[in-house]
Design a protein around this motif. Sequence first.
Motif, PDB file in Angstrom:
ATOM      1  N   PHE A   1      10.292   5.472  14.650  1.00 23.01           N
ATOM      2  CA  PHE A   1      10.187   6.991  15.124  1.00 23.01           C
ATOM      3  C   PHE A   1       9.822   7.855  13.904  1.00 23.01           C
ATOM      4  O   PHE A   1       9.283   8.987  13.972  1.00 23.01           O
ATOM      5  N   PHE A   2      10.648   7.463  12.706  1.00 26.90           N
ATOM      6  CA  PHE A   2      10.567   8.490  11.518  1.00 26.90           C
ATOM      7  C   PHE A   2       8.826   8.240  11.045  1.00 26.90           C
ATOM      8  O   PHE A   2       8.395   9.517  10.340  1.00 26.90           O
ATOM      9  N   ALA A   3       8.421   7.357  10.975  1.00 27.63           N
ATOM     10  CA  ALA A   3       6.890   7.281  10.563  1.00 27.63           C
ATOM     11  C   ALA A   3       5.989   7.977  11.575  1.00 27.63           C
ATOM     12  O   ALA A   3       5.074   8.545  11.108  1.00 27.63           O
ATOM     13  N   LYS A   4       6.436   7.977  12.919  1.00 31.59           N
ATOM     14  CA  LYS A   4       5.469   8.527  13.602  1.00 31.59           C
ATOM     15  C   LYS A   4       5.709  10.012  13.757  1.00 31.59           C
ATOM     16  O   LYS A   4       4.714  10.768  13.856  1.00 31.59           O
TER      17      LYS A   4
ATOM     18  N   SER B   1       7.817   2.463   6.010  1.00 34.55           N
ATOM     19  CA  SER B   1       6.710   2.368   5.091  1.00 34.55           C
ATOM     20  C   SER B   1       5.454   1.530   5.717  1.00 34.55           C
ATOM     21  O   SER B   1       4.641   1.950   5.552  1.00 34.55           O
ATOM     22  N   GLY B   2       5.993   0.427   6.304  1.00 36.40           N
ATOM     23  CA  GLY B   2       5.164  -0.352   7.181  1.00 36.40           C
ATOM     24  C   GLY B   2       4.514   0.501   8.294  1.00 36.40           C
ATOM     25  O   GLY B   2       3.424   0.384   8.576  1.00 36.40           O
ATOM     26  N   PHE B   3       5.104   1.043   8.990  1.00 38.72           N
ATOM     27  CA  PHE B   3       4.759   1.743  10.333  1.00 38.72           C
ATOM     28  C   PHE B   3       3.847   3.058   9.621  1.00 38.72           C
ATOM     29  O   PHE B   3       2.871   3.511  10.364  1.00 38.72           O
ATOM     30  N   LYS B   4       4.105   3.341   8.316  1.00 36.98           N
ATOM     31  CA  LYS B   4       3.446   4.600   7.954  1.00 36.98           C
ATOM     32  C   LYS B   4       2.044   4.202   7.512  1.00 36.98           C
ATOM     33  O   LYS B   4       1.145   5.039   7.612  1.00 36.98           O
ATOM     34  N   GLN B   5       1.996   3.138   6.903  1.00 37.95           N
ATOM     35  CA  GLN B   5       0.743   2.655   6.503  1.00 37.95           C
ATOM     36  C   GLN B   5      -0.096   1.973   7.308  1.00 37.95           C
ATOM     37  O   GLN B   5      -1.185   1.314   6.927  1.00 37.95           O
ATOM     38  N   LEU B   6       0.079   2.090   8.562  1.00 41.13           N
ATOM     39  CA  LEU B   6      -0.748   1.402   9.387  1.00 41.13           C
ATOM     40  C   LEU B   6      -1.914   1.906   9.262  1.00 41.13           C
ATOM     41  O   LEU B   6      -2.324   2.974   9.257  1.00 41.13           O
ATOM     42  N   ASP B   7      -3.058   0.818   9.694  1.00 37.04           N
ATOM     43  CA  ASP B   7      -4.400   1.184   9.378  1.00 37.04           C
ATOM     44  C   ASP B   7      -4.799   2.214  10.623  1.00 37.04           C
ATOM     45  O   ASP B   7      -4.549   1.928  11.670  1.00 37.04           O
TER      46      ASP B   7
ATOM     47  N   LEU C   1       0.440  -1.147  -4.007  1.00 40.32           N
ATOM     48  CA  LEU C   1       1.274  -0.139  -4.425  1.00 40.32           C
ATOM     49  C   LEU C   1       2.184   0.468  -3.351  1.00 40.32           C
ATOM     50  O   LEU C   1       3.437   0.643  -3.531  1.00 40.32           O
ATOM     51  N   PRO C   2       1.717   0.407  -2.137  1.00 34.28           N
ATOM     52  CA  PRO C   2       2.835   0.977  -0.911  1.00 34.28           C
ATOM     53  C   PRO C   2       3.873   0.260  -1.024  1.00 34.28           C
ATOM     54  O   PRO C   2       4.948   0.654  -1.048  1.00 34.28           O
ATOM     55  N   ALA C   3       3.790  -1.285  -1.000  1.00 30.05           N
ATOM     56  CA  ALA C   3       4.915  -2.173  -1.207  1.00 30.05           C
ATOM     57  C   ALA C   3       5.863  -1.658  -2.376  1.00 30.05           C
ATOM     58  O   ALA C   3       6.964  -1.673  -2.327  1.00 30.05           O
ATOM     59  N   VAL C   4       5.167  -2.009  -3.298  1.00 27.58           N
ATOM     60  CA  VAL C   4       5.904  -1.825  -4.523  1.00 27.58           C
ATOM     61  C   VAL C   4       6.585  -0.564  -4.492  1.00 27.58           C
ATOM     62  O   VAL C   4       7.635  -0.572  -4.954  1.00 27.58           O
TER      63      VAL C   4
ATOM     64  N   ALA D   1       2.946  -3.821  11.102  1.00 29.15           N
ATOM     65  CA  ALA D   1       3.715  -3.490  10.139  1.00 29.15           C
ATOM     66  C   ALA D   1       4.713  -4.646   9.809  1.00 29.15           C
ATOM     67  O   ALA D   1       5.500  -4.771   8.974  1.00 29.15           O
ATOM     68  N   LEU D   2       4.522  -5.763  10.420  1.00 28.42           N
ATOM     69  CA  LEU D   2       5.319  -6.817  10.338  1.00 28.42           C
ATOM     70  C   LEU D   2       5.527  -7.312   8.930  1.00 28.42           C
ATOM     71  O   LEU D   2       6.625  -7.623   8.584  1.00 28.42           O
ATOM     72  N   PRO D   3       4.448  -7.642   8.195  1.00 24.29           N
ATOM     73  CA  PRO D   3       4.883  -8.017   6.742  1.00 24.29           C
ATOM     74  C   PRO D   3       5.924  -7.382   6.101  1.00 24.29           C
ATOM     75  O   PRO D   3       6.793  -7.748   5.493  1.00 24.29           O
ATOM     76  N   ALA D   4       5.782  -5.784   6.226  1.00 29.44           N
ATOM     77  CA  ALA D   4       6.740  -4.979   5.524  1.00 29.44           C
ATOM     78  C   ALA D   4       8.152  -5.093   5.978  1.00 29.44           C
ATOM     79  O   ALA D   4       9.129  -5.064   5.620  1.00 29.44           O
TER      80      ALA D   4
END
Lengths: 291, 239, 239, 236, 236
Positions: free
Chosen positions: B70-73, B129-135, C162-165, B161-164
């Motif tokens: 939710f915070f990413a969103k 950050s995973g949810f934030k970096q979504l394509d 970088l995002p992950a790092v 976001a799964l890897p993160a």
Amino acid sequence: APDQINIAYVKDPFNLQNIVMKQHQSLEKEFQKDGIKINWVSINSGAQQAQAMAAGSLDVSAVMNTASLLMANGAGNKVLVATGVARPTQVFAVVGKAGQQMKIEDLKGKKVAGPKGTVLHQVLVAALKSKGMSINDVEFIQMDPSKAYAALMGKHVDAALLAASLIIKSNQAGAKTVVTADGLVNPLLVMAVSEKFAKENSALLERIVKVHRQTTKWIYENYDQAIAMGAKEAGVSLQDADKLAKWSHYFDVITDEDLQSLKSDQAFLLENDMMQNKVNTDQLVLPIARQ
Amino acid sequence: MPVALFVLWGLASAFSWVNPYLLPSPGSVYSAFIELVKDGTLFDHVGASLGRAFGGYLAAACFALPMGYFFAKYESLHVQSRLVLESLRMIPPLSLIPLLILWLGIGELAKLTIVLLASFFPIYLNAYSGFKQLDYRYGELAKTLNLNTFEKIRHIEFPGALPAVFTGLRLGFGYSWRALVSAELIAASSGLGYLISDASEMARTDQVFVGILMIAVLGIIGDTLFQRAIRKVAPWSVK
Amino acid sequence: MPVALFVLWGLASAFSWVNPYLLPSPGSVYSAFIELVKDGTLFDHVGASLGRAFGGYLAAACFALPMGYFFAKYESLHVQSRLVLESLRMIPPLSLIPLLILWLGIGELAKLTIVLLASFFPIYLNAYSGFKQLDYRYGELAKTLNLNTFEKIRHIEFPGALPAVFTGLRLGFGYSWRALVSAELIAASSGLGYLISDASEMARTDQVFVGILMIAVLGIIGDTLFQRAIRKVAPWSVK
Amino acid sequence: MSAVSLRNVSFRYPGHDNWILNNFSLEIKEQKVLAIIGKSGCGKSTLIRLIAGLLQPNEGIITTQSSHQLGMVFQDPRLLPWKTVFENVALPIRNESIEYQKRIVREVLELVGLSHTESYYPSELSGGMAQRAALARALVQSPDILLMDEPFGALDAITRAQIQMDFEKIQQTKKMTVVLITHEVNEAVRLADQVLVLGNTKILDALSVDLPHPRAVTDLHVIQYAANVLNLLTNS
Amino acid sequence: MSAVSLRNVSFRYPGHDNWILNNFSLEIKEQKVLAIIGKSGCGKSTLIRLIAGLLQPNEGIITTQSSHQLGMVFQDPRLLPWKTVFENVALPIRNESIEYQKRIVREVLELVGLSHTESYYPSELSGGMAQRAALARALVQSPDILLMDEPFGALDAITRAQIQMDFEKIQQTKKMTVVLITHEVNEAVRLADQVLVLGNTKILDALSVDLPHPRAVTDLHVIQYAANVLNLLTNS
Ligand SMILES: Nc1ncnc2c1ncn2[C@@H]1O[C@H](COP(=O)(O)OP(=O)(O)OP(=O)(O)O)[C@@H](O)[C@H]1O
Ligand SMILES: Nc1ncnc2c1ncn2[C@@H]1O[C@H](COP(=O)(O)OP(=O)(O)OP(=O)(O)O)[C@@H](O)[C@H]1O
Ligand SMILES: [Mg+2]
Ligand SMILES: [Mg+2]
């Protein structure tokens, strides 16, 4: 001779000699002419002091409690008594929850929090015994004093085993002292030294002990000045400092009575599975400690 | 490499290179282990610790994952709560123990909270950050496919976001184990953390090592199971 | 929200909802702060802690980033060292204090190591998974462009990971602060962690709070600077 | 009636000064195919993204009937890397029964010639195969409005002709409203009822193609129309 | 002499049973343009990736002269999202002086019509612009061997013709060895010295185009050749 001496600085529970000795730089002055540097390291925990001695990082501890000293020796880590420091009978107490004044008998079935295997634990056991009870008559909860204090303040336990400032603070918060070590056990704080240092540098050790004893003397001669120093260092009021100093009963030469309490300490530790191997307690006290 | 370390340990003890009081021999650790197994206390310790580590960990994950999402969103939520969260992230949990005792008592809740505080942030920040970096391109796709929030999470955002998230979950798991010693400083009478601090206080270094090794072994087993599970559930995330 | 919490704290103290011995009033915390500032000890504590936190953190980053990179690249290295690393990840640093004293003494080195152990793993694991998840298509591009290892890291792998790092670095930074209390349990005579545990021992809750708040404030400042820096250096990584 | 209408729409990307569309109006007729051609970078994809509601105009209004289902083929295949071809294509009909999904997805995969790659992941597809999978995903639900951004661009001539023919057939029966961006003038003329030449910020020209379906690229009329369109494009 | 030679090459993707190339041999002549056409999914990109050394054959050998510099245009633009257009294009000449980089990059961006987008990030480009940037990146160092996988596929007819013409000119002066994958038969015939029709696992047909440069798509000979190629493709 070494070019430096590593010595533990232990200001709690209100070890006035140590505080004064460090502030006056008495040891630094004593050894200046030999070019020996004094390294004060702050380690409060007795167990950690013993570990540091085993690792060779520490030579002398200005103040160690006898329980830690005995447990270290029981585990094969030779730590010896160089001189006496204090018999802080009232510095260790069982304190009841704020509200009513409890008696020892009232502890039956209650929750009591405190550190296992220490003088405080010993006090509780002795107090219960004096009323014909045993440790099994209370619900004993293992915690170190600062956490036991928090639990007592939060009324999550009925009584806590506390030391020094914590007793004063809890009394101010309305909690009443149930019983102190006075008359039950003879808590001993001593100056401790690693066996290696005692053997290899006995001359130096003698001079350290000498300075310590001079400091004790100075404190009794300049009491107000010493109290002011201690109050500042420990961050307590002058009144409280005075109280703590009175409770502490500073001394220097180890007596037969002290040897006896070392023995009963060991018995207590063995009984409670806190020590595996019995040691000859008399041999732990260096000759200089007795003169 | 682990084998080499073990051999080194054996040699160091055999030839007394180090003080046995601080580094006990493998033999004495083994006999301490047997002793603790025989009188059954080791199982109690392990049981208590497993409960706490997993309990706190699950609670952390349950809070952290939705919060990260939710915070990413909704960046405003993130900004709003940033100060409080960052403070909590920086403050040493050890220093909070007195307050936790005051508020939560000396029962399991306080211990679980310590574990939670220790493992929350890697899970939360990695999820964030995973949810934030979504394509963003997949977000557009979701819109044209008319996915509802739940479907979007399921088909697009979570897998993306799964890897993160997975890295966060692994990290958090490690910290939940690590927190056992701190957690069990609060009025514990069993648990591996208790065993370690108690034995350390009593100069029983052999038992300390039993505790340390148990934590390491159980932790590694947990991590391995964890990686297996993720490989099953989301094969694409681990190439 | 922070404001609301602060007001709540003030009210709770004013109306004595909670025990002032455990939760001191804002006023008493403020006067403890002034007192510590006046006699100059607070600056000593802050200075000592800053040195330890940053020192340990930098060391952690210096080890963790290259390790993350090489382990992602050469999976066999990763497999080789997995057991040792995972053990270290799971073992509570508090329980290692006796061993650290044995090997590293009671000086700064042992304290720095505690901080390092606390902050190493988020940096390492996030870097590892960041480098592991790199888009293989850019790797192909690097090959056709004839980039050498260093150029490949600079132009492709580092920006890609970088995002992950960055998440790892942020997490690690938090843990390095958190570790101060544990680190300064080892024979410290100054530092915010020492201040906290010492004051806690003496029931000086007001000073404990000064210590906690200082850690929180400095940590947040650090984190903010950190985010600024990354925004400068790598504007693409924070959309 | 219009399926989509744009009225006085202006749009520019945030942080950029240049208008992509300026005071732009367009009515897209129900059940018809509108082809859009124009130079690279002139704003075709932007226009289609506005219609799809993926971008909001700075000024003006865009109305689509809310009951209308939307299908979209992006300029890139945009397949979800964590789903197989089957799963990707089944996404728009995710709420139907499994049997139905299987039947329909297989039908449409057959149509685009991807029957044998049902269980492939997108990373295992060739460029053209990925594009066909994306097309299949858009066709699987027979949307009311179908927006396609160069859907056949990565296909070879043969496959392309085949799929154009199939699409023409589908369109004859399903009667979707289609917006087709293409670079192939022949393709535009073959499939569309109207061809729009887009230039910077505005429509440069429009041309209705009044020929019966099915149309053949070799048909003289088609060739004639194509030549006209190319002319428009060249002169614009 | 051959710039690249493939001898009895067989290849299949790990985990897949079907051979993409089987016992495949090919000599690519120095300084000539080889166009490859073939159905979607037949293995064109795989072949070019083998030549580039991005894939290793299961059997057979591929030899290229090691001194030869390689340029590649992938089927997707593959621009680095964290670099601007300028930075992306300058990457192959990263070791030259800044002044040289600036001059050359601007020249080649001019050529592909992207002068005004030097400082854009790839996410701000249209599909065709991204493709042109990728082309610019491959041309910036005038490589000895240039491998191009549908480099003009996303361009409109006008831009495409323009760039084909420019490319033809460059090739006449630089004399690179070029492998060009394309779906446009006209394009193949216009640019290539030889056209190869690729089918599953093997070469189906080959055709030399013996016409002088520059060629025009409207030239009758070119149209004739294109018809031939289309025939080959249809019948294969
Ligand atoms: N990474 C991969 N793993 C498995 N199979 C693959 C992979 N890449 C491609 N393929 C398969 O190899 C075959 C040839 O693919 P390739 O990309 O070479 O085709 P292509 O001729 O370039 O087609 P297009 O014109 O559509 O780009 C296809 O059937 C495809 O499914
Ligand atoms: N996200 C963005 N931010 C800023 N500018 C953008 C963005 N996307 C596209 N543009 C700009 O908008 C203009 C139109 O782009 P658009 O993608 O609509 O072109 P197009 O007509 O689809 O071109 P093509 O045929 O090459 O795909 C281009 O100049 C491009 O640089
Ligand atoms: Mg476009
Ligand atoms: Mg291809």
